[in-house]
Design a protein around this motif. Structure first.
Motif, PDB file in Angstrom:
ATOM      1  N   ARG A  66       0.829  -1.203   0.000  1.00 28.26           N
ATOM      2  CA  ARG A  66       0.000   0.000   0.000  1.00 28.26           C
ATOM      3  C   ARG A  66       0.863   1.253   0.000  1.00 28.26           C
ATOM      4  NH1 ARG A  66      -3.328   1.199   5.433  1.00 28.26           N
ATOM      5  NH2 ARG A  66      -1.771   2.755   5.992  1.00 28.26           N
ATOM      6  N   GLU A  67       1.896   1.278   0.886  1.00 24.61           N
ATOM      7  CA  GLU A  67       2.777   2.447   0.939  1.00 24.61           C
ATOM      8  C   GLU A  67       3.500   2.620  -0.393  1.00 24.61           C
ATOM      9  OE1 GLU A  67       3.146   4.608   3.867  1.00 24.61           O
ATOM     10  OE2 GLU A  67       1.245   3.530   3.961  1.00 24.61           O
ATOM     11  N   VAL A  70       0.775   3.749  -3.173  1.00 24.02           N
ATOM     12  CA  VAL A  70       0.155   5.050  -2.985  1.00 24.02           C
ATOM     13  C   VAL A  70       1.204   6.149  -2.856  1.00 24.02           C
ATOM     14  CG1 VAL A  70      -1.406   6.389  -1.542  1.00 24.02           C
ATOM     15  CG2 VAL A  70      -1.817   3.965  -1.872  1.00 24.02           C
ATOM     16  N   ASP A  73       4.491   5.292  -5.982  1.00 23.44           N
ATOM     17  CA  ASP A  73       4.150   4.958  -7.365  1.00 23.44           C
ATOM     18  C   ASP A  73       4.942   3.737  -7.837  1.00 23.44           C
ATOM     19  OD1 ASP A  73       2.717   5.262  -9.663  1.00 23.44           O
ATOM     20  OD2 ASP A  73       3.990   6.811 -10.535  1.00 23.44           O
ATOM     21  N   HIS A  75       4.775  -0.133  -8.406  1.00 24.69           N
ATOM     22  CA  HIS A  75       3.739  -1.167  -8.531  1.00 24.69           C
ATOM     23  C   HIS A  75       4.320  -2.563  -8.761  1.00 24.69           C
ATOM     24  CE1 HIS A  75       0.512   1.938  -9.232  1.00 24.69           C
ATOM     25  NE2 HIS A  75       1.600   2.629  -9.485  1.00 24.69           N
ATOM     26  N   THR A  90      -6.591  -6.138  -5.332  1.00 22.92           N
ATOM     27  CA  THR A  90      -7.682  -6.594  -6.188  1.00 22.92           C
ATOM     28  C   THR A  90      -7.165  -7.482  -7.308  1.00 22.92           C
ATOM     29  OG1 THR A  90      -8.686  -4.467  -5.742  1.00 22.92           O
ATOM     30  CG2 THR A  90      -9.693  -5.795  -7.455  1.00 22.92           C
ATOM     31  N   ARG A  91      -6.108  -7.034  -7.953  1.00 17.99           N
ATOM     32  CA  ARG A  91      -5.673  -7.786  -9.133  1.00 17.99           C
ATOM     33  C   ARG A  91      -4.864  -9.019  -8.772  1.00 17.99           C
ATOM     34  NH1 ARG A  91      -3.975  -3.688 -13.851  1.00 17.99           N
ATOM     35  NH2 ARG A  91      -5.888  -2.465 -13.892  1.00 17.99           N
ATOM     36  N   TRP A 118     -12.305  -3.842   3.006  1.00 16.86           N
ATOM     37  CA  TRP A 118     -13.421  -3.972   2.059  1.00 16.86           C
ATOM     38  C   TRP A 118     -14.410  -2.831   2.164  1.00 16.86           C
ATOM     39  CZ3 TRP A 118     -11.082  -7.182  -0.803  1.00 16.86           C
ATOM     40  CH2 TRP A 118     -10.270  -8.153  -0.224  1.00 16.86           C
ATOM     41  N   ASP A 119     -14.159  -1.889   3.072  1.00 19.86           N
ATOM     42  CA  ASP A 119     -14.963  -0.669   3.063  1.00 19.86           C
ATOM     43  C   ASP A 119     -14.776   0.052   1.735  1.00 19.86           C
ATOM     44  OD1 ASP A 119     -15.888  -1.043   5.551  1.00 19.86           O
ATOM     45  OD2 ASP A 119     -15.118   0.838   6.396  1.00 19.86           O
ATOM     46  N   CYS A 120     -13.572  -0.054   1.188  1.00 20.07           N
ATOM     47  CA  CYS A 120     -13.247   0.674  -0.038  1.00 20.07           C
ATOM     48  C   CYS A 120     -12.837  -0.264  -1.170  1.00 20.07           C
ATOM     49  CB  CYS A 120     -12.119   1.670   0.213  1.00 20.07           C
ATOM     50  SG  CYS A 120     -12.561   2.932   1.402  1.00 20.07           S
ATOM     51  N   HIS A 121     -11.993  -1.244  -0.877  1.00 22.03           N
ATOM     52  CA  HIS A 121     -11.541  -2.135  -1.948  1.00 22.03           C
ATOM     53  C   HIS A 121     -12.657  -3.095  -2.325  1.00 22.03           C
ATOM     54  CE1 HIS A 121      -7.397  -0.791  -2.183  1.00 22.03           C
ATOM     55  NE2 HIS A 121      -7.504  -0.555  -0.891  1.00 22.03           N
ATOM     56  N   ASN A 122     -12.655  -3.453  -3.591  1.00 21.61           N
ATOM     57  CA  ASN A 122     -13.763  -4.243  -4.110  1.00 21.61           C
ATOM     58  C   ASN A 122     -13.345  -5.678  -4.376  1.00 21.61           C
ATOM     59  OD1 ASN A 122     -15.579  -1.920  -4.480  1.00 21.61           O
ATOM     60  ND2 ASN A 122     -13.976  -1.280  -5.891  1.00 21.61           N
ATOM     61  N   PRO A 124     -13.919  -8.328  -6.976  1.00 22.18           N
ATOM     62  CA  PRO A 124     -14.473  -8.401  -8.338  1.00 22.18           C
ATOM     63  C   PRO A 124     -15.500  -9.531  -8.491  1.00 22.18           C
ATOM     64  CG  PRO A 124     -12.068  -8.535  -8.375  1.00 22.18           C
ATOM     65  CD  PRO A 124     -12.476  -8.507  -6.942  1.00 22.18           C
ATOM     66  N   LEU A 127     -18.771  -8.434  -7.069  1.00 30.01           N
ATOM     67  CA  LEU A 127     -19.432  -7.445  -7.920  1.00 30.01           C
ATOM     68  C   LEU A 127     -20.027  -8.121  -9.146  1.00 30.01           C
ATOM     69  CD1 LEU A 127     -16.974  -4.454  -7.819  1.00 30.01           C
ATOM     70  CD2 LEU A 127     -19.185  -4.665  -6.711  1.00 30.01           C
TER      71      LEU A 127
ATOM     72  N   TRP B 139      -0.554  15.197  -0.332  1.00 32.05           N
ATOM     73  CA  TRP B 139       0.797  15.731  -0.512  1.00 32.05           C
ATOM     74  C   TRP B 139       1.026  15.993  -1.987  1.00 32.05           C
ATOM     75  CZ3 TRP B 139      -0.464  10.695  -0.381  1.00 32.05           C
ATOM     76  CH2 TRP B 139       0.102   9.827  -1.320  1.00 32.05           C
ATOM     77  N   ARG B 141       3.183  15.340  -5.115  1.00 25.78           N
ATOM     78  CA  ARG B 141       4.146  14.342  -5.547  1.00 25.78           C
ATOM     79  C   ARG B 141       5.279  15.032  -6.285  1.00 25.78           C
ATOM     80  NH1 ARG B 141       1.748   8.994  -8.274  1.00 25.78           N
ATOM     81  NH2 ARG B 141       1.977   9.991 -10.300  1.00 25.78           N
ATOM     82  N   ARG B 177     -21.120   3.977  -1.622  1.00 32.17           N
ATOM     83  CA  ARG B 177     -21.312   2.817  -2.493  1.00 32.17           C
ATOM     84  C   ARG B 177     -22.713   2.695  -3.078  1.00 32.17           C
ATOM     85  NH1 ARG B 177     -17.595  -2.072  -0.166  1.00 32.17           N
ATOM     86  NH2 ARG B 177     -15.728  -1.516  -1.322  1.00 32.17           N
ATOM     87  N   SER B 185     -14.217  -2.408 -10.244  1.00 32.71           N
ATOM     88  CA  SER B 185     -13.546  -3.126  -9.168  1.00 32.71           C
ATOM     89  C   SER B 185     -12.047  -2.822  -9.140  1.00 32.71           C
ATOM     90  CB  SER B 185     -13.760  -4.625  -9.317  1.00 32.71           C
ATOM     91  OG  SER B 185     -13.152  -5.070 -10.502  1.00 32.71           O
ATOM     92  N   PRO B 188     -10.600   1.589  -5.896  1.00 29.22           N
ATOM     93  CA  PRO B 188     -11.376   1.517  -4.654  1.00 29.22           C
ATOM     94  C   PRO B 188     -12.502   2.548  -4.638  1.00 29.22           C
ATOM     95  CG  PRO B 188      -9.272   2.589  -4.277  1.00 29.22           C
ATOM     96  CD  PRO B 188      -9.228   2.065  -5.664  1.00 29.22           C
ATOM     97  N   THR B 189     -13.536   2.253  -3.890  1.00 33.68           N
ATOM     98  CA  THR B 189     -14.504   3.299  -3.579  1.00 33.68           C
ATOM     99  C   THR B 189     -13.950   4.002  -2.348  1.00 33.68           C
ATOM    100  OG1 THR B 189     -15.777   1.974  -2.051  1.00 33.68           O
ATOM    101  CG2 THR B 189     -16.360   1.795  -4.371  1.00 33.68           C
ATOM    102  N   ARG B 190     -14.637   4.991  -1.850  1.00 34.16           N
ATOM    103  CA  ARG B 190     -14.220   5.587  -0.592  1.00 34.16           C
ATOM    104  C   ARG B 190     -15.222   5.161   0.472  1.00 34.16           C
ATOM    105  NH1 ARG B 190     -12.615   6.438  -5.205  1.00 34.16           N
ATOM    106  NH2 ARG B 190     -14.231   7.966  -5.655  1.00 34.16           N
ATOM    107  N   SER B 191     -14.897   5.400   1.721  1.00 32.93           N
ATOM    108  CA  SER B 191     -15.852   5.069   2.770  1.00 32.93           C
ATOM    109  C   SER B 191     -16.345   6.370   3.383  1.00 32.93           C
ATOM    110  CB  SER B 191     -15.194   4.193   3.832  1.00 32.93           C
ATOM    111  OG  SER B 191     -14.075   4.845   4.352  1.00 32.93           O
TER     112      SER B 191
END
Ligand code: SF4
Ligand code: SF4
Lengths: 175, 260
Positions: A66-67, A70, A73, A75, A90-91, A118-122, A124, A127, B139, B141, B177, B185, B188-191
């Motif tokens: 994640r760090e 986000v 950059d 990946h 996800t992938r 999973w509040d934000c990540h989906n 697939p 879905l 921030w 970049r 959502r 998918s 991400p969505t936000r919460s």
């Protein structure tokens, strides 16, 4: 010394009563010690790191990914065996694993309900299986905000972040 | 050598004065340097800064067009919430008088009523939002000047929303959502409880693609690229036509230009 038998039997009962929570817990643990039935990916034999590492440290690895993605950059993940993966929950993770039959089952078994990925990540697969009930009711006209707000209260009290998804509430606690 | 008490006091006073003078001189020198600091980057090649130029002349040809906004919503799971208090905006339409209040005239009113005028986060040179964020959740970049957000870190204090002079940031007052028609998918969505805004499609740039709005526009009205590269599409578009930026007088250094 006439009362010896009373004294010893009394002591035995006392010790038994005192330790009964331990016996009870042991018995329960024994009954519930069946490990969760995890469904492993059919198309792969090897995860991005050895199983022992993933079991103990997948959460740290996800935080690192994640760090990197986000903040830096970055990946590209080079696995221990030289394979290249994309740093993506996800992938890459869900590309092989099923959230409901893998992540959720183990997290429910170990009682780890903390991470709110999973509040934000989906998911697939989830879905693809169908739209959310809220979206359906909204499309049918008349989405009720009160309903939507109310649906958050179980979330606040049980800290089950995905309470809005029916399968997962049925499965109990979810990560 | 014998030194009298009077000489000693005189000498001490002089050395204190001298030390003070040196420090003052150094401070003045530093201040002078920062005053003539180049606009961005420090010496050598100018620092890369992504920028956008929206050709409103082309937008005016297509009244009611919202393809860029739709593409953005689909790419980033932006909810459509009718209640203006809870609305979430990444790229949206605003009236000319609101976007360029000082340029408003009877003619702009006539020309721009009913025609699209897309606005978005300006990925400012000196982003006010970044200065106020207490958690480092937003921030600038350094590689390309995108003003990024880490939604994992946002505590929803909304300082940035107050600081941004362009209303480019939205708060999730409700769970977004249910308001997203087709969840992508891949993103991400936000919460509930976090702030969000345009990210110049950082995730698409990482995959070598153009921003979703740029790609979606059938009139090629949006030019995008590195403003430090004179041959980038955005520089070519800007050097060919007259353009405006929103509230440049505030010193934020907005990087979204509108060709009027
Ligand atoms: S437009 Fe607003 S949100 Fe975007 S960088 Fe500038 S101050 Fe920050
Ligand atoms: S709302 Fe989030 S991004 Fe904005 S200032 Fe607060 S913590 Fe930072």
């Amino acid at each position: 010394m006439r009362d010896r038998v009373w004294i010893y039997s009394g002591l035995a009962v006392f010790v038994a009563v005192l330790t009964c929570p331990f016996w009870y817990a042991l018995a329960r643990a024994h009954a519930a010690s069946r490990p969760p039935q995890l469904v492993l990916p059919a198309n792969q034999t090897q995860c991005v790191a050895p199983v022992s590492f993933m079991r103990a440290s997948h959460m740290q690895m996800l935080l690192d990914w994640r760090e990197d993605v986000v903040r830096r950059d970055d990946h590209r993940f080079v696995a221990y065996d030289g394979k290249i993966y994309q740093k993506s929950l996800t992938r890459t993770c869900l590309g092989c694993h099923s959230k409901q039959q893998f992540c959720d089952r183990c997290h429910a078994y170990t009682g780890v309900s903390g991470p709110y990925c999973w509040d934000c990540h989906n998911d697939p697969r989830h879905l693809a299986a169908g739209v959310t009930p809220e979206a359906q009711s909204m499309r049918a006209g008349g989405f009720d905000r009160t309903q939507s707000m109310l649906s958050h209260f179980p979330k606040l009290t049980t800290s089950s972040p995905t309470s809005r998804q029916p399968e997962q509430t049925a499965a109990g606690r979810t990560p | 050598m014998k030194i009298t008490r009077k000489d000693f006091l005189r000498l001490s006073g002089l050395s204190v004065l001298a030390a003070g003078a040196v420090r003052t001189f150094e401070a003045a020198k530093a201040a002078g340097q920062s005053a003539i600091r180049p606009l961005r980057g420090s010496g050598g090649a100018p620092r890369k800064q992504l920028a956008m130029a929206i050709d409103l002349r082309k937008c005016r040809q297509r009244p009611g067009c919202d393809l860029c906004m739709k593409a953005c919503r689909d790419a980033h799971n932006v909810p459509v919430i009718a209640d203006p208090r809870h609305e979430v905006k990444w790229i949206w339409n605003a009236p000319f008088a609101e976007v360029f209040p000082l340029e408003q005239s009877a003619y702009t009113e006539r020309n721009y009523t009913g025609s699209p005028l897309p606005v978005l986060c300006n990925h400012c040179d000196e982003p006010a939002c970044v200065r106020v964020c207490p958690t480092g959740a937003t921030w600038k970049r350094s590689e390309d000047g995108i003003v990024m957000m880490d939604w994992h870190r946002c505590i929803g204090c909304k300082y940035c929303m107050v600081a941004c002079p362009y209303e480019a940031r939205s708060f999730n007052f409700v769970d977004p959502r249910p308001y997203i028609e087709h969840i992508n998918s891949d993103f991400p969505t936000r919460s509930m409880g976090v702030v969000e805004k345009c990210n110049f499609c950082a995730e698409r740039l990482a995959a070598g693609k153009q921003p979703a709005c740029v790609e979606a526009c059938p009139a090629n009205a949006i030019a995008f690229g590195d403003s430090s590269d004179p041959n980038s599409p955005v520089c070519l578009a800007l050097s060919a036509s007259f353009s405006l930026r929103r509230k440049p007088e505030l010193g934020t250094g907005p990087n979204v230009h509108s060709i009027v």
